[in-house]
Design a protein around this motif. Structure first.
Motif, short mmCIF file in Angstrom:
data_model
loop_
_atom_site.label_atom_id
_atom_site.label_comp_id
_atom_site.label_asym_id
_atom_site.label_seq_id
_atom_site.Cartn_x
_atom_site.Cartn_y
_atom_site.Cartn_z
N ALA A 136 0.85 -1.34 -0.07
CA ALA A 136 -0.15 0.23 -0.14
C ALA A 136 0.94 1.23 -0.10
N GLN A 137 1.94 1.29 0.51
CA GLN A 137 3.25 2.37 0.52
C GLN A 137 3.47 2.63 -0.64
N THR A 138 3.39 1.69 -1.72
CA THR A 138 4.08 2.05 -2.94
C THR A 138 2.98 2.25 -4.25
N LEU A 139 1.64 2.47 -3.68
CA LEU A 139 0.44 2.59 -4.55
C LEU A 139 -0.25 3.99 -4.07
N THR A 140 -0.66 4.56 -5.21
CA THR A 140 -1.59 5.99 -5.07
C THR A 140 -2.85 5.47 -4.79
N ASP A 141 -3.25 4.24 -5.43
CA ASP A 141 -4.75 3.87 -5.14
C ASP A 141 -5.00 2.49 -4.43
N SER A 142 -5.25 2.77 -3.10
CA SER A 142 -5.37 1.58 -2.20
C SER A 142 -6.13 0.56 -2.85
N SER A 143 -7.10 0.76 -3.64
CA SER A 143 -7.87 -0.57 -4.22
C SER A 143 -7.18 -1.38 -4.96
N GLU A 144 -5.86 -1.03 -5.35
CA GLU A 144 -4.89 -1.90 -6.19
C GLU A 144 -4.04 -2.84 -5.06
N VAL A 145 -4.23 -2.83 -3.84
CA VAL A 145 -3.42 -3.70 -3.13
C VAL A 145 -3.35 -5.13 -3.34
N GLU A 146 -4.37 -5.79 -3.11
CA GLU A 146 -4.78 -7.10 -3.52
C GLU A 146 -4.31 -7.46 -4.77
N LEU A 147 -4.55 -6.84 -5.77
CA LEU A 147 -4.06 -6.96 -7.26
C LEU A 147 -2.61 -7.13 -7.27
N GLU A 148 -1.67 -6.14 -6.66
CA GLU A 148 -0.50 -6.22 -6.36
C GLU A 148 0.15 -7.37 -5.65
N CYS A 149 -0.43 -7.45 -4.57
CA CYS A 149 -0.07 -8.84 -3.72
C CYS A 149 0.03 -10.13 -4.54
N ARG A 150 -1.16 -10.48 -5.53
CA ARG A 150 -1.18 -11.54 -6.35
C ARG A 150 -0.16 -11.15 -7.25
#
Length: 127
Positions: free
Chosen positions: A103-117
């Motif tokens: 989350a610290q690397t993203l501007t849109d918190s809705s993308e956290v799950e996608l980034e973890c995947r």
């Protein structure tokens, strides 16, 4: 734990003949996971439970040499069921810390799950 050790544990290697972009992605994924694991270790240390963390740590990774739940239960003077719960909670907490790191690397918190995947897929592809 430095990145080199982490790579060895995960069976990964960031320096072989491969597309430089894929090497960078794999190394970045390992770095994010390492940061989350370091925070988890620090939490256990602050609670005076570092020895327990060291016993459970192999279950965070795909280590072939980790003891069975039954063996670990004997070591911890516990039951296999209780050990399963401890491992489940440990992995869940690591996942939460990983999400926090991402989350610290993203501007849109809705993308956290996608980034973890994406991180997990990146590491699986490199094996």
């Amino acid at each position: 734990m430095n990145t080199t050790n982490f790579e060895l544990i995960y069976g990964e290697e960031c320096a072989h003949e491969e597309d430089p972009e894929k090497i960078y992605e794999r190394c970045w994924a390992l770095t994010v996971i390492e940061a989350a694991e370091r925070k988890l270790r620090e939490e256990f240390a602050q609670q005076g439970r570092l020895t327990l963390f060291k016993e459970l740590e192999p279950y965070l990774r795909n280590e072939d040499r980790k003891p069975s739940y039954e063996k670990l239960a004997e070591t911890l003077n516990s039951t296999p069921g209780a050990v399963r719960i401890l491992v489940h909670r440990l992995r869940k907490r690591l996942r939460g810390l990983l999400e926090s790191e991402v989350a610290q690397t993203l501007t849109d918190s809705s993308e956290v799950e996608l980034e973890c995947r994406w991180i997990l897929m990146t590491l699986r592809r490199s094996r």
